[in-house]
Scaffold this active site. Sequence first.
Site, PDB file in Angstrom:
ATOM      1  N   SER A   1     -38.531   4.649 -13.528  1.00  0.00           N
ATOM      2  CA  SER A   1     -39.173   4.128 -14.590  1.00  0.00           C
ATOM      3  C   SER A   1     -40.239   5.226 -15.101  1.00  0.00           C
ATOM      4  CB  SER A   1     -39.884   2.882 -14.164  1.00  0.00           C
ATOM      5  OG  SER A   1     -39.049   1.938 -13.833  1.00  0.00           O
TER       6      SER A   1
ATOM      7  N   HIS B   1     -31.692   3.203 -17.184  1.00  0.00           N
ATOM      8  CA  HIS B   1     -32.696   2.460 -16.595  1.00  0.00           C
ATOM      9  C   HIS B   1     -32.255   1.156 -17.062  1.00  0.00           C
ATOM     10  CE1 HIS B   1     -37.120   1.412 -17.376  1.00  0.00           C
ATOM     11  NE2 HIS B   1     -36.942   1.683 -16.112  1.00  0.00           N
TER      12      HIS B   1
ATOM     13  N   GLU C   1     -31.438   1.480 -20.848  1.00  0.00           N
ATOM     14  CA  GLU C   1     -31.938   2.519 -21.756  1.00  0.00           C
ATOM     15  C   GLU C   1     -31.126   3.745 -21.227  1.00  0.00           C
ATOM     16  OE1 GLU C   1     -36.566   1.727 -22.997  1.00  0.00           O
ATOM     17  OE2 GLU C   1     -36.021   1.833 -21.003  1.00  0.00           O
TER      18      GLU C   1
ATOM     19  N   ASN D   1     -40.985   0.596 -22.189  1.00  0.00           N
ATOM     20  CA  ASN D   1     -42.468   0.659 -21.678  1.00  0.00           C
ATOM     21  C   ASN D   1     -43.480   1.589 -22.588  1.00  0.00           C
ATOM     22  OD1 ASN D   1     -42.219  -0.672 -19.418  1.00  0.00           O
ATOM     23  ND2 ASN D   1     -41.416   0.827 -18.074  1.00  0.00           N
TER      24      ASN D   1
HETATM   25  P1  NAD Z   1     -37.128  -1.002  -3.691  1.00  0.00           P
HETATM   26  O1  NAD Z   1     -38.649  -0.666  -2.984  1.00  0.00           O
HETATM   27  O2  NAD Z   1     -37.017  -2.223  -3.759  1.00  0.00           O
HETATM   28  O3  NAD Z   1     -35.921  -0.192  -3.170  1.00  0.00           O
HETATM   29  C1  NAD Z   1     -35.993   1.169  -2.977  1.00  0.00           C
HETATM   30  C2  NAD Z   1     -34.764   1.113  -1.879  1.00  0.00           C
HETATM   31  O4  NAD Z   1     -34.342   2.569  -1.720  1.00  0.00           O
HETATM   32  C3  NAD Z   1     -35.328   0.907  -0.432  1.00  0.00           C
HETATM   33  O5  NAD Z   1     -34.488  -0.082   0.206  1.00  0.00           O
HETATM   34  C4  NAD Z   1     -35.079   2.168   0.483  1.00  0.00           C
HETATM   35  O6  NAD Z   1     -34.856   2.059   1.624  1.00  0.00           O
HETATM   36  C5  NAD Z   1     -34.323   2.913  -0.423  1.00  0.00           C
HETATM   37  N1  NAD Z   1     -34.224   4.403  -0.121  1.00  0.00           N
HETATM   38  C6  NAD Z   1     -35.111   5.288  -0.096  1.00  0.00           C
HETATM   39  N2  NAD Z   1     -34.887   6.562   0.218  1.00  0.00           N
HETATM   40  C7  NAD Z   1     -33.475   6.514   0.122  1.00  0.00           C
HETATM   41  C8  NAD Z   1     -32.340   7.553   0.312  1.00  0.00           C
HETATM   42  N3  NAD Z   1     -32.823   8.671   0.376  1.00  0.00           N
HETATM   43  N4  NAD Z   1     -31.098   7.226   0.121  1.00  0.00           N
HETATM   44  C9  NAD Z   1     -30.663   5.888  -0.154  1.00  0.00           C
HETATM   45  N5  NAD Z   1     -31.784   4.697   0.099  1.00  0.00           N
HETATM   46  C10 NAD Z   1     -33.227   5.176  -0.068  1.00  0.00           C
HETATM   47  O7  NAD Z   1     -37.492  -0.382  -5.196  1.00  0.00           O
HETATM   48  P2  NAD Z   1     -37.134  -0.827  -6.721  1.00  0.00           P
HETATM   49  O8  NAD Z   1     -37.994  -1.724  -7.279  1.00  0.00           O
HETATM   50  O9  NAD Z   1     -35.507  -1.349  -6.507  1.00  0.00           O
HETATM   51  O10 NAD Z   1     -36.999   0.528  -7.397  1.00  0.00           O
HETATM   52  C11 NAD Z   1     -35.936   1.642  -7.262  1.00  0.00           C
HETATM   53  C12 NAD Z   1     -35.994   2.403  -8.658  1.00  0.00           C
HETATM   54  O11 NAD Z   1     -35.809   1.874  -9.872  1.00  0.00           O
HETATM   55  C13 NAD Z   1     -37.419   3.004  -8.803  1.00  0.00           C
HETATM   56  O12 NAD Z   1     -37.080   4.444  -9.293  1.00  0.00           O
HETATM   57  C14 NAD Z   1     -38.068   2.353  -9.956  1.00  0.00           C
HETATM   58  O13 NAD Z   1     -38.963   3.153 -10.651  1.00  0.00           O
HETATM   59  C15 NAD Z   1     -37.007   2.007 -10.585  1.00  0.00           C
HETATM   60  N6  NAD Z   1     -37.257   0.602 -11.456  1.00  0.00           N
HETATM   61  C16 NAD Z   1     -37.872  -0.256 -10.803  1.00  0.00           C
HETATM   62  C17 NAD Z   1     -37.904  -1.553 -11.633  1.00  0.00           C
HETATM   63  C18 NAD Z   1     -38.521  -2.743 -11.301  1.00  0.00           C
HETATM   64  O14 NAD Z   1     -38.897  -3.553 -11.897  1.00  0.00           O
HETATM   65  N7  NAD Z   1     -38.765  -2.896  -9.788  1.00  0.00           N
HETATM   66  C19 NAD Z   1     -37.320  -1.587 -12.788  1.00  0.00           C
HETATM   67  C20 NAD Z   1     -36.742  -0.424 -13.358  1.00  0.00           C
HETATM   68  C21 NAD Z   1     -36.691   0.951 -12.602  1.00  0.00           C
END
Ligand code: NAD
Length: 284
Positions: free
Chosen positions: A120, A141, A153, A191
């Site tokens: 993000s 995204h 996106e 955003n």
């Molecule tokens: P989250 O914390 O729910 O999940 C992240 C997962 O990644 C965890 O389960 C962790 O164990 C795993 N992980 C960490 N290192 C790893 C590796 N080397 N290999 C494989 N898995 C690994 O996070 P999220 O909210 O799902 O966000 C993930 C990504 O998506 C981020 O980059 C965030 O910016 C982006 N994002 C989030 C949202 C949102 O609303 N939460 C929206 C759009 C984009």
Amino acid sequence: MSEIRTVGVCGAGLMGNGIAQTCAAAGFNVVLMEVAEEPLKRGLASITKSLDKFVEKGKLPQAERDATLARITTTTDVAGMKHCDLVIEAIVENVEIKTKLFQQLDDVLAPHAIICTNTSSLCVIELAAKTKRPNRVAGLHFFNPVPIMKLVEVVKTIATTQDVVDALFAFATKLGKEPILAQDTPGFVVNRLLIPYLLYAIRCLEGGLASKEDIDKGMKLGCGYPMGPFELLDFVGLDTTYYIAEIMFDEFKDPIMAAPPLLKRMVLAGRFGRKSGRGFYDYE
Ligand code: NAD
């Protein structure tokens, strides 16, 4: 350009499991990767629960639910991704951890494979530049909850080639999503506009313009928004909003992106919104 058949998804958290579910539901074979078995189990449980909800509501036949789950395999080893034509990374928002994974993926994937990040806030080109295929790296995204939200996106860096952008547009369309093209600058399209709006709502509240309830009501009834800015802030997370605002301000130095004092103080107080039980509203 070879066809995308097998999709790798790194990270089975909130976004990763939604992305894996969406890809499998659209007929792609999915390899879901995590650091350990436990988060994989949790991710699969979330996917199963979400699919079951669609079945209960009569929106998905049981046989399709079963076929979707059958298309998802799991791994805790990057080597398990080697047959993927496209990998979507959705792991923790940390540039060092993401860079390491990008380099590992670059080593195991076939030359035609595309690597995307769901970041993000990070610079996509920073991750791309650490691989030997920067022209085949882009941002993809998604929005939460992924199986429901229509928008994707597609983020083109200064190195991404047009055939990769075209392939990602076609892929997002096959997922049943509506792709839009964004440049690799903080906040992308959504955003970039949303964060200044949310920050300005907080400034209005700080300045005593109206109560948070009335500001929310005004924007819902006056603009037809499904949520007012304070409801949305609580939903997105005040910590997440603050973090993205800081990154956008750092890049653009535009005061409309500067976090207002109240936001910083609420984050310091641990009032992150729904996820912590309290933000602008109380959820306990
Ligand atoms: P989250 O914390 O729910 O999940 C992240 C997962 O990644 C965890 O389960 C962790 O164990 C795993 N992980 C960490 N290192 C790893 C590796 N080397 N290999 C494989 N898995 C690994 O996070 P999220 O909210 O799902 O966000 C993930 C990504 O998506 C981020 O980059 C965030 O910016 C982006 N994002 C989030 C949202 C949102 O609303 N939460 C929206 C759009 C984009």
